[in-house]
Enzyme design. Sequence first.
Site: not given
Ligand code: ADP
Length: 341
Positions: A201, A204, A122
């Site tokens: 990947k 969100k 950040k």
């Molecule tokens: P986002 O990237 O959508 O904000 P988060 O960071 O909240 O998702 O993800 C929570 C957990 O879900 C992460 O710690 C990770 O282990 C898993 N995760 C999120 N996106 C993926 C992905 N595209 N492939 C594999 N694991 C993922």
Amino acid sequence: MPAEPTAAPAPPVRVLSGIQPTGRFHWGNYFGAIRQYIELQTAGDAFYFIADLHALTTVREPARLRQLVHDAAVDLIALGLDPDRATLFVQSDVPEVTELTWLLLTVTPMGLLERCHAYKDKKTRGLAADAGLFTYPVLMSADILAYDATVVPVGEDQVQHVEVCRDLAGTFNHLYGDVFTLPRARLVEAGARVPGTDGQKMSKSYENTIDVFEDPAVQKKKIMRITTDSRPMDQPKEPDGDHLFDLFALVADPAEREAMAALYRRGGFGYGEVKKALVDAAARHFAGARQRRAELERDPGRIEAILAAGARRARAQAGAVLDRARRACGLARGTARREGA
Ligand code: ADP
Ligand code: TRP
């Protein structure tokens, strides 16, 4: 006759993980993390919580946060988390953890937190960070230590935070005696990077997600819009690494997956038919979970009761650890005086 040598009893396994309710769960969250957490509920005593205190650093609308916490609980149970086996609770229902956070903060070097990536990223992007984000790994450490967790299943992005936790627990133990159990991160299935609808990947932040419980018509539209290359229909293609195939492989059963891989390698197919097959396979894969979810939503009292029972169990455990920590560092008589004992 000499006595049979007896093996030392293995230390009890206590699995713990937290999930931030910052949005509805997408396939990346499920296949990349949640599915493995749920599988581990049989590996030992398991504690899973919805990390609403952590989510406060990003979700600033109270009604939305309340709804996201409720949805996370319903989704997790619908996806197979068994509240009779694992303790499911909401992080903020256990105030002992925030008190423990303070005790840990007093042994946390600034430099350690400055190196943590959530904060560092950040800062590098020139965004204003608050002390909540800065101290986030300390709250996470308290989450882990409060339950004497031994195994912490996490995605790659969280391994650093579990290392911080081990560091802080080690320092505290060094200063005050054996108070905390040192946990280990358990990296969930390395390489399980779920691609999004654009091939990056799934996340969100990239607006390329397919949500687990999204309305089927919306989900179908998203799937039909998955980006593909302009390969002519008759040309063969290597399935592995093609994000449309990779998504299909997650929800299809093994025989369907093999048949689709063969079709790719043979050529003579269009991406439209793969997308239709993906829509159907996803509907089948999550049909049971969707049905359980619908049943749970008809009974909100049941979710509340599960979370209340989970909070009671979690507080009993966290209270004992906090008491140990308070006594060890010289806060009079642990928690006894405060409880009026
Ligand atoms: P986002 O990237 O959508 O904000 P988060 O960071 O909240 O998702 O993800 C929570 C957990 O879900 C992460 O710690 C990770 O282990 C898993 N995760 C999120 N996106 C993926 C992905 N595209 N492939 C594999 N694991 C993922
Ligand atoms: N920080 C974790 C995440 O963003 C969630 C979390 C909070 C957590 N406390 C935890 C995970 C304790 C494991 C253990 O995904």
